[in-house]
Each structure stands twice: as C-alpha cells, then as structure tokens.
Design a protein around this motif. Structure first.
Motif, PDB file in Angstrom:
ATOM      1  N   ILE A  79      -1.086   6.876   4.554  1.00  0.00           N
ATOM      2  CA  ILE A  79      -0.179   6.103   3.699  1.00  0.00           C
ATOM      3  C   ILE A  79       0.709   7.041   2.887  1.00  0.00           C
ATOM      4  O   ILE A  79       1.895   6.757   2.678  1.00  0.00           O
ATOM      5  N   LYS A  80       0.164   8.178   2.450  1.00  0.00           N
ATOM      6  CA  LYS A  80       0.958   9.147   1.684  1.00  0.00           C
ATOM      7  C   LYS A  80       2.118   9.707   2.505  1.00  0.00           C
ATOM      8  O   LYS A  80       3.130  10.108   1.953  1.00  0.00           O
ATOM      9  N   ALA A 139       0.835  -1.211   0.000  1.00  0.00           N
ATOM     10  CA  ALA A 139       0.000   0.000   0.000  1.00  0.00           C
ATOM     11  C   ALA A 139       0.863   1.251   0.000  1.00  0.00           C
ATOM     12  O   ALA A 139       0.587   2.197  -0.736  1.00  0.00           O
ATOM     13  N   ASP A 142       2.506   1.477  -3.518  1.00  0.00           N
ATOM     14  CA  ASP A 142       1.529   1.829  -4.554  1.00  0.00           C
ATOM     15  C   ASP A 142       1.073   3.281  -4.425  1.00  0.00           C
ATOM     16  O   ASP A 142       0.946   3.988  -5.423  1.00  0.00           O
ATOM     17  N   THR A 143       0.821   3.725  -3.219  1.00  0.00           N
ATOM     18  CA  THR A 143       0.330   5.076  -2.991  1.00  0.00           C
ATOM     19  C   THR A 143       1.379   6.128  -3.306  1.00  0.00           C
ATOM     20  O   THR A 143       1.073   7.184  -3.840  1.00  0.00           O
ATOM     21  N   ASN A 144       2.612   5.821  -2.975  1.00  0.00           N
ATOM     22  CA  ASN A 144       3.681   6.803  -3.124  1.00  0.00           C
ATOM     23  C   ASN A 144       4.512   6.603  -4.386  1.00  0.00           C
ATOM     24  O   ASN A 144       5.610   7.135  -4.500  1.00  0.00           O
ATOM     25  N   ASN A 145       3.977   5.843  -5.308  1.00  0.00           N
ATOM     26  CA  ASN A 145       4.613   5.620  -6.603  1.00  0.00           C
ATOM     27  C   ASN A 145       6.042   5.084  -6.495  1.00  0.00           C
ATOM     28  O   ASN A 145       6.889   5.407  -7.305  1.00  0.00           O
ATOM     29  N   ALA A 185      -5.831   6.865   3.393  1.00  0.00           N
ATOM     30  CA  ALA A 185      -5.131   7.378   2.203  1.00  0.00           C
ATOM     31  C   ALA A 185      -4.117   8.449   2.571  1.00  0.00           C
ATOM     32  O   ALA A 185      -2.961   8.417   2.098  1.00  0.00           O
ATOM     33  N   ASN A 186      -4.499   9.394   3.412  1.00  0.00           N
ATOM     34  CA  ASN A 186      -3.587  10.460   3.817  1.00  0.00           C
ATOM     35  C   ASN A 186      -2.424   9.923   4.639  1.00  0.00           C
ATOM     36  O   ASN A 186      -1.285  10.378   4.482  1.00  0.00           O
TER      37      ASN A 186
END
Length: 115
Positions: free
Chosen positions: A98-99, A17, A20-23, A95-96
């Motif tokens: 994980i970023k 996660a 994926d979230t942070n590319n 979401a926030n």
C-alpha cells in the motif's frame, strides 16, 4: 436507493487504505459519496494497474486481502493457507504494498464514480 456492487465497495476500501497509509488527506473527499457504480472496464483497469505496480507476490496478497478477485475478502488464515505466508508476513506485505501505491493515480481514473 441504488445498489452498489461489490467491485465498487472493494475499490473504495482500497482507495481509502492507500490514502490513509500514504497520508493523502481524504478530508476533501470524505465521505466519498458514491454516485455511480464502477464499470467492469474501470475495475479491470484498476486490478491491472495494481498488478503492474507491485511485485507479483504483493499484488496477489493485496488482491486477496481486499477481495478484488471474487468480491469476498480472504481472511489472514485463508491467505496464509493459500499462499503459505504467516499472518505477520501477510500484514507486512499488505502494508508495504500500500505504501508503494500512489493515491492520485488510482483515484483520478475513477473520479466519475464519486460525487
């Protein structure tokens, strides 16, 4: 075949996660071939790092969402009832949060569990 613990499975889910979230491309690591189980110490360090990297509310939700407390992920409804947030708020908090997490700082201490 080696049995993989719930701690290892939940840890890999969190790492994916974050990546994926942070590319952070996990293509070089994909599939993450698990060769060792995470130790209790490594898992404890992971949860502690997660908790120290996020505000307490976000940390609680991420721990519950990924099942890092007892091995079972809590559903949005269970998290909503337990912590009093709406499903949208929970989704946004996860979401926030994980970023904010850096993949390499979570992955590097755990390299020995992967091939």
């Amino acid at each position: 075949m080696t049995t993989i613990s719930w701690k290892t499975i939940r840890t890999v889910n969190l790492l994916r996660a974050i990546a994926d979230t942070n590319n952070n491309s996990m293509m070089l690591r994909d599939p993450l071939r698990i060769t060792n189980d995470i130790s209790d110490g490594q898992f404890s360090d992971l949860v502690q790092k997660l908790q120290s990297s996020l505000p307490i509310e976000e940390a609680l939700i991420v721990v519950a969402y990924f099942g890092l407390h007892i091995g079972n992920r809590l559903s949005f409804d269970e998290i909503r009832v337990r912590y009093g947030y709406t499903s949208d708020e929970i989704n946004n908090m996860v979401a926030n949060a994980i970023k904010k997490l850096d993949f390499e700082s979570f992955y590097n201490p755990l390299r020995n569990i992967f091939e």
